[in-house]
Enzyme design. Structure first.
Site, PDB file in Angstrom:
ATOM      1  CG  HIS A 150      -1.885  -1.092   1.294  1.00  0.00           C
ATOM      2  ND1 HIS A 150      -2.900  -1.123   2.219  1.00  0.00           N
ATOM      3  CD2 HIS A 150      -2.027  -2.226   0.555  1.00  0.00           C
ATOM      4  CE1 HIS A 150      -3.632  -2.212   2.045  1.00  0.00           C
ATOM      5  NE2 HIS A 150      -3.110  -2.900   1.036  1.00  0.00           N
ATOM      6  CD  GLU A 162      -2.346   4.574   2.456  1.00  0.00           C
ATOM      7  OE1 GLU A 162      -3.509   4.999   2.333  1.00  0.00           O
ATOM      8  OE2 GLU A 162      -1.967   3.491   1.954  1.00  0.00           O
ATOM      9  CB  CYS A 166      -5.885  -0.439   5.695  1.00  0.00           C
ATOM     10  SG  CYS A 166      -4.176  -1.018   5.479  1.00  0.00           S
ATOM     11  CB  CYS A 180      -1.485   1.917   5.910  1.00  0.00           C
ATOM     12  SG  CYS A 180      -1.254   0.967   4.389  1.00  0.00           S
TER      13      CYS A 180
END
Length: 184
Positions: free
Chosen positions: A60, A62, A90, A93
């Site tokens: 991801h 992030e 999420c 992250c």
């Protein structure tokens, strides 16, 4: 009480949206993040890495950015920085942002809204746990601003996941009873 906006927050969030667009154009999922210093100066940017990292579902934007930032800057500096991201981090992250020591997060689309948009997609089985819940469990403060510019953020995802639904790779998201709408 919501965290206060800084004069440059919307402009920097839109830069994260641009990173998401470039991520998509490069063959990845349409998510993007940038890191700015305490005065709003751009330090680094990161798109989603699902395809570019060989199908890594943990790549991801992030998480990748938080890892890079943790290697590049010390905790004292990162505590004054803001991570701007196209969608709410999420739980994975948010944990990476916390461990990196980044002191502030500004996000576009809420995780719950993303889940409604993507459905139970095998490439994005959205974990509907607000990032502020993850940060609140920690021992250092992480300020959260968002959702902000949510309609613009949702547009980044809309036709991308719709096309994938058309390919038969997504199912409607199941109703979750484990997350309430109560303010936590």
């Amino acid at each position: 009480m919501p965290a206060p906006l800084r004069p440059y927050d919307e402009a920097l969030l839109r830069q994260a949206f641009d990173v998401a667009r470039r991520s998509r154009a490069g063959g990845d999922h349409p998510f993007g993040s940038i890191l700015a210093d305490g005065e709003g100066g751009l330090l680094m940017e990161q798109g989603n890495g699902y395809a570019s990292e060989g199908g890594d579902r943990t790549a991801h934007a992030e998480r990748l950015l938080a890892s890079r930032a943790a290697r590049a800057y010390d905790l004292e500096f990162l505590a004054r920085c803001t991570l701007y991201t196209s969608a709410e981090p999420c739980a994975m992250c948010a944990g990476a942002i916390y461990w990196a020591g980044i002191g502030r997060v500004v996000y576009g689309q809420a995780e719950r809204a993303l889940k409604e948009q993507t459905g139970a997609h095998e490439e994005n089985p959205t974990l509907d746990l607000p990032c502020d819940v993850v940060f609140a469990a920690g021992q250092r403060p992480t300020e959260v601003v968002g959702p902000l510019l949510e309609d613009e953020a949702a547009e980044l995802q809309a036709d991308f996941w719709r096309a994938r639904v058309g390919e038969g790779r997504a199912r409607p998201a199941p109703k979750s009873s484990s997350t309430s709408d109560a303010n936590l």
